[in-house]
Design an enzyme around this catalytic site. Structure first.
Site, PDB file in Angstrom:
ATOM      1  N   TYR A 176      -5.223   4.879   9.093  1.00 22.65           N
ATOM      2  CA  TYR A 176      -5.035   5.551  10.378  1.00 22.65           C
ATOM      3  C   TYR A 176      -6.375   5.894  11.027  1.00 22.65           C
ATOM      4  CZ  TYR A 176      -2.749   8.848  13.638  1.00 22.65           C
ATOM      5  OH  TYR A 176      -2.285   9.496  14.748  1.00 22.65           O
ATOM      6  N   ASN A 177      -7.345   6.282  10.216  1.00 20.66           N
ATOM      7  CA  ASN A 177      -8.666   6.627  10.728  1.00 20.66           C
ATOM      8  C   ASN A 177      -9.291   5.481  11.522  1.00 20.66           C
ATOM      9  OD1 ASN A 177     -11.350   8.213  10.615  1.00 20.66           O
ATOM     10  ND2 ASN A 177     -11.874   6.322   9.569  1.00 20.66           N
TER      11      ASN A 177
ATOM     12  N   ASP B  54      -4.803  14.681  21.358  1.00 24.64           N
ATOM     13  CA  ASP B  54      -3.487  14.437  20.770  1.00 24.64           C
ATOM     14  C   ASP B  54      -3.447  14.894  19.315  1.00 24.64           C
ATOM     15  OD1 ASP B  54      -2.490  13.393  23.089  1.00 24.64           O
ATOM     16  OD2 ASP B  54      -2.449  11.312  22.398  1.00 24.64           O
TER      17      ASP B  54
ATOM     18  N   ALA C  39     -11.297   5.931   0.843  1.00 28.30           N
ATOM     19  CA  ALA C  39     -10.180   5.019   0.562  1.00 28.30           C
ATOM     20  C   ALA C  39      -9.237   4.920   1.745  1.00 28.30           C
ATOM     21  CB  ALA C  39      -9.417   5.474  -0.682  1.00 28.30           C
TER      22      ALA C  39
ATOM     23  N   ASP D 177       0.819  -1.207   0.000  1.00 27.99           N
ATOM     24  CA  ASP D 177       0.000   0.000   0.000  1.00 27.99           C
ATOM     25  C   ASP D 177       0.858   1.265   0.000  1.00 27.99           C
ATOM     26  OD1 ASP D 177      -2.354  -1.401  -0.055  1.00 27.99           O
ATOM     27  OD2 ASP D 177      -2.603  -1.401   2.116  1.00 27.99           O
ATOM     28  N   GLY D 178       1.971   1.236   0.714  1.00 29.34           N
ATOM     29  CA  GLY D 178       2.851   2.399   0.742  1.00 29.34           C
ATOM     30  C   GLY D 178       3.378   2.741  -0.637  1.00 29.34           C
TER      31      GLY D 178
ATOM     32  N   ASN E 227      -5.118   9.251   1.486  1.00 32.13           N
ATOM     33  CA  ASN E 227      -5.728   8.589   2.640  1.00 32.13           C
ATOM     34  C   ASN E 227      -6.293   9.572   3.648  1.00 32.13           C
ATOM     35  OD1 ASN E 227      -5.390   5.969   1.845  1.00 32.13           O
ATOM     36  ND2 ASN E 227      -3.706   5.511   3.224  1.00 32.13           N
ATOM     37  N   GLU E 228      -5.414  10.422   4.199  1.00 34.27           N
ATOM     38  CA  GLU E 228      -5.885  11.326   5.245  1.00 34.27           C
ATOM     39  C   GLU E 228      -4.947  12.503   5.440  1.00 34.27           C
ATOM     40  OE1 GLU E 228      -2.819   9.032   6.848  1.00 34.27           O
ATOM     41  OE2 GLU E 228      -4.768   8.016   6.640  1.00 34.27           O
TER      42      GLU E 228
ATOM     43  N   SER F  10      -7.703   3.017  12.995  1.00 37.47           N
ATOM     44  CA  SER F  10      -6.913   2.818  14.211  1.00 37.47           C
ATOM     45  C   SER F  10      -7.280   3.830  15.286  1.00 37.47           C
ATOM     46  CB  SER F  10      -5.415   2.937  13.891  1.00 37.47           C
ATOM     47  OG  SER F  10      -5.014   1.939  12.977  1.00 37.47           O
TER      48      SER F  10
END
Length: 255
Positions: free
Chosen positions: A157-158, A144, A152, A42-43, A114-115, A160
């Site tokens: 991260y969302n 934080d 997508a 994915d990266g 992604n975000e 998690s």
């Protein structure tokens, strides 16, 4: 005739697979290709898509997983690639546009597939003011950090950060706090993709915050604006039995 370019992650599995593909099929340089085949995880897929955003040459990308999770990738197979590409289903991915202004007055305009996330830089919690379409909806969020995710990216991260999974094509964005302290009961929002989201850092000198568009970071931001950029839509190609919308749906049932 459809022309195709091949790109591969520098990892040994991806490089070995690339050699096999080069010996089996015909390829052209990226700037001459109608489609791109990307080998990696994915990266590497995000890296490939960001390269297209920078050159503004948008062609469909068919990824094959030679990484770990491979959420944005199809299964790796050497055989019948032409047939797979002919039958592949296209999915449009609209990137975010992040405009970040630092405490020194510098402005950075970066895309995110992604975000976009804002994160505290020190042990001090961040204090953020959040606006939606120029209306203040949270005068002070103590946390934080906070993130804005596309469909997508909603399983990255969302997810998690306990954010919602958004179906591909839902035309929605997830606004998700990261370890919120106050308001205690606010757990985020689901917003229409046309929404303009603004985040102002309160006490920026005392409580520094960084902004990250996928993997590109801007330090010590004073404010960030985020919105969808439909002028640079991307297209991913998936095998019919392994489509991204199906994977996103099934993620909701994984314990």
């Amino acid at each position: 005739m459809t022309t195709r370019a091949l790109v591969a992650s520098p990892t040994p599995p991806a490089q070995i697979a690339a050699e096999e593909l080069r010996a089996t099929y015909d390829w052209v340089p990226i700037d001459q290709a109608d489609e791109i085949v990307a080998l990696g995880g994915d990266g590497f897929m995000l890296q490939t898509l960001h390269a297209m955003l920078e050159t503004r040459r948008m062609v469909p990308v068919f990824g094959m997983n030679l990484g770990t999770v491979g959420f944005l990738m199809n299964d790796w197979r050497l055989e019948r690639l032409d047939d797979r590409l002919a039958k592949a289903r296209p999915f449009r991915v609209s990137p975010l546009s992040m405009t970040a202004t630092t405490v020194d007055g510098e402005t950075f305009l970066l895309p995110a597939i992604n975000e976009v996330s804002l994160l505290r830089e020190t042990r001090q919690t961040a204090k953020l003011e959040v606006t939606v379409n120029d209306r203040i909806v949270l005068p002070e969020l103590v946390c934080d950090g906070i993130l804005v995710a596309t469909p997508a990216g909603s399983t990255a991260y969302n997810l998690s950060a306990q954010g919602p999974i958004l179906p591909l094509g839902s035309a929605l964005l997830a606004l998700t706090p990261i370890s919120p302290f106050r308001p205690r009961r606010w757990r985020g929002a689901i917003l229409p993709e046309k929404t303009r989201i603004g985040i102002r850092v309160l006490e920026a000198d005392k409580r520094p915050v960084s902004a990250v568009a996928d993997q590109r970071e801007v330090r010590e931001v004073a404010s960030v604006e985020v919105e969808i950029d439909h002028n640079r839509d991307l297209t991913l190609l998936f095998d019919p039995e392994h489509a991204l919308d199906d994977r996103i749906t099934m993620e909701q049932f994984i314990a």
